[in-house]
Design a protein around this motif. Structure first.
Motif, PDB file in Angstrom:
ATOM      1  N   ALA A  90      28.054  67.697  24.767  1.00 41.90           N
ATOM      2  CA  ALA A  90      28.345  66.415  24.112  1.00 41.90           C
ATOM      3  C   ALA A  90      28.213  65.242  25.082  1.00 41.90           C
ATOM      4  N   ASN A 129      31.322  70.471  23.263  1.00 40.69           N
ATOM      5  CA  ASN A 129      32.143  70.274  22.057  1.00 40.69           C
ATOM      6  C   ASN A 129      32.567  71.602  21.432  1.00 40.69           C
ATOM      7  N   LEU A 159      35.731  61.680  21.139  1.00 43.65           N
ATOM      8  CA  LEU A 159      35.055  62.784  20.445  1.00 43.65           C
ATOM      9  C   LEU A 159      35.930  63.319  19.314  1.00 43.65           C
TER      10      LEU A 159
END
Length: 155
Positions: free
Chosen positions: A131, A125, A153
């Motif tokens: 992530a 991320n 995301l």
């Protein structure tokens, strides 16, 4: 073994064209780091083309795509040129990045055991944390799955 939530390992390696790329170069962006066994093989070619074809959608979701193999920069340049790829490829000749992400593994084919790169993808991320992780990737549908995860995301 690297896990979701961990800080991504630092790196600074040569990409196609001879430029350097460090983890810090992706600061503030999502980084899709995908590991693949070898340039110009059927599965690896299909995966690289898939990421290239979706590059605009990844860019729209603030994501950088980087492929990683132990091939040389020269081989990467030829691979990119041959298939008109639009993504960058890291040359991890010494295997340090593969080791850091745990993708240099024992494999078996036709009853023989050898060391090689596990096809795996890591979504890092914008804060530099892992992530999402895809291990033992099967190429069909993978790029779409990664894009959907990157899109989620950013939501």
């Amino acid at each position: 073994m690297i896990s979701i939530g961990d800080k991504a390992p630092e790196f600074n390696l040569t990409i196609d064209g001879g430029a350097q790329f460090a983890l810090s170069d992706a600061a503030g962006k999502n980084l899709v780091l995908y590991f693949y066994p070898k340039d110009d093989t059927p599965g690896c070619t299909k995966e690289a083309i898939g990421f290239s074809e979706q590059l605009e959608n990844f860019n729209a979701n603030n994501a950088v795509i980087l492929g990683v193999s132990r091939d040389t920069v020269k081989k990467h340049d030829k691979f990119i040129c041959k298939y008109g790829l639009h993504i960058h490829l890291i040359s991890d000749e010494d295997g340090s990045l593969c080791e850091a992400f745990g993708t240099w593994v024992e494999k078996q084919m036709y009853g023989k055991t050898y060391m090689g790169i596990e096809r795996a993808t890591f979504l890092i991320n914008s804060q530099g944390e892992i992530a999402h992780i895809w291990r033992k990737v099967k190429v069909p549908g993978h790029v779409e799955d990664v894009l959907a995860t990157v899109t989620a995301l950013n939501s």
